[in-house]
Motif scaffolding. Sequence first.
Motif, mmCIF file in Angstrom:
data_model
loop_
_atom_site.group_PDB
_atom_site.id
_atom_site.type_symbol
_atom_site.label_atom_id
_atom_site.label_comp_id
_atom_site.label_asym_id
_atom_site.label_seq_id
_atom_site.Cartn_x
_atom_site.Cartn_y
_atom_site.Cartn_z
ATOM 1 N N LEU A 1 0.832 -1.199 0.000
ATOM 2 C CA LEU A 1 0.000 0.000 0.000
ATOM 3 C C LEU A 1 0.874 1.260 0.000
ATOM 4 O O LEU A 1 0.604 2.220 -0.719
ATOM 5 C CB LEU A 1 -0.920 -0.014 1.217
ATOM 6 N N LYS A 2 1.948 1.241 0.774
ATOM 7 C CA LYS A 2 2.870 2.379 0.810
ATOM 8 C C LYS A 2 3.591 2.551 -0.525
ATOM 9 O O LYS A 2 3.816 3.675 -0.979
ATOM 10 C CB LYS A 2 3.867 2.212 1.949
ATOM 11 N N VAL B 1 -12.488 0.102 -2.598
ATOM 12 C CA VAL B 1 -11.881 1.439 -2.614
ATOM 13 C C VAL B 1 -12.062 2.133 -1.258
ATOM 14 O O VAL B 1 -11.093 2.674 -0.717
ATOM 15 C CB VAL B 1 -12.448 2.287 -3.777
ATOM 16 N N PRO B 2 -13.273 2.125 -0.661
ATOM 17 C CA PRO B 2 -13.415 2.778 0.650
ATOM 18 C C PRO B 2 -12.535 2.150 1.734
ATOM 19 O O PRO B 2 -12.018 2.856 2.597
ATOM 20 C CB PRO B 2 -14.893 2.604 0.991
ATOM 21 N N ALA B 3 -12.349 0.841 1.676
ATOM 22 C CA ALA B 3 -11.502 0.175 2.673
ATOM 23 C C ALA B 3 -10.048 0.633 2.532
ATOM 24 O O ALA B 3 -9.364 0.887 3.529
ATOM 25 C CB ALA B 3 -11.587 -1.342 2.514
ATOM 26 N N LEU B 4 -9.585 0.757 1.288
ATOM 27 C CA LEU B 4 -8.217 1.205 1.054
ATOM 28 C C LEU B 4 -8.039 2.664 1.454
ATOM 29 O O LEU B 4 -7.015 3.042 2.023
ATOM 30 C CB LEU B 4 -7.826 1.001 -0.408
ATOM 31 N N ARG B 5 -9.036 3.492 1.161
ATOM 32 C CA ARG B 5 -8.954 4.903 1.554
ATOM 33 C C ARG B 5 -8.888 5.031 3.085
ATOM 34 O O ARG B 5 -8.129 5.838 3.621
ATOM 35 C CB ARG B 5 -10.151 5.678 1.031
ATOM 36 N N ALA B 6 -9.690 4.240 3.782
ATOM 37 C CA ALA B 6 -9.708 4.291 5.242
ATOM 38 C C ALA B 6 -8.358 3.858 5.818
ATOM 39 O O ALA B 6 -7.840 4.490 6.745
ATOM 40 C CB ALA B 6 -10.823 3.406 5.787
ATOM 41 N N LYS B 7 -7.785 2.804 5.275
ATOM 42 C CA LYS B 7 -6.506 2.317 5.783
ATOM 43 C C LYS B 7 -5.394 3.323 5.494
ATOM 44 O O LYS B 7 -4.532 3.565 6.343
ATOM 45 C CB LYS B 7 -6.169 0.955 5.163
ATOM 46 N N HIS C 1 -5.732 6.490 5.229
ATOM 47 C CA HIS C 1 -5.941 7.607 6.154
ATOM 48 C C HIS C 1 -5.381 7.270 7.531
ATOM 49 O O HIS C 1 -4.753 8.105 8.182
ATOM 50 C CB HIS C 1 -7.428 7.952 6.237
ATOM 51 N N GLN C 2 -5.605 6.031 7.983
ATOM 52 C CA GLN C 2 -5.077 5.590 9.279
ATOM 53 C C GLN C 2 -3.555 5.636 9.297
ATOM 54 O O GLN C 2 -2.949 5.983 10.300
ATOM 55 C CB GLN C 2 -5.510 4.158 9.585
ATOM 56 N N LEU C 3 -2.949 5.291 8.154
ATOM 57 C CA LEU C 3 -1.496 5.272 8.066
ATOM 58 C C LEU C 3 -0.915 6.664 7.804
ATOM 59 O O LEU C 3 0.285 6.856 7.882
ATOM 60 C CB LEU C 3 -1.043 4.319 6.947
ATOM 61 N N GLY C 4 -1.784 7.592 7.442
ATOM 62 C CA GLY C 4 -1.337 8.950 7.172
ATOM 63 C C GLY C 4 -0.644 9.100 5.827
ATOM 64 O O GLY C 4 0.239 9.928 5.678
#
Length: 63
Positions: free
Chosen positions: A22-23, A43-49, A51-54
């Motif tokens: 993901l990084k 897509v929403p799951a990836l966006r949320a993760k 966001h959590q990782l900054g």
Amino acid sequence: MLPKKKQTQIRKAYTGDDLKALKQYSKARTPISKVAKTMKRSVPALRAKAHQLGIGLGEAHRG
């Protein structure tokens, strides 16, 4: 008429390899739709993760 059954969500935990990938996708500015297909996540799951990782995810839209 019988009531419809609710679909249960099966959640898949992120592994260390998933986070590294993901990084890398973030750094390469890979479109989020391609990342979602590759990682088999929504897509929403990836966006949320992300966001959590900054980290940012997807292409930068600059006008």
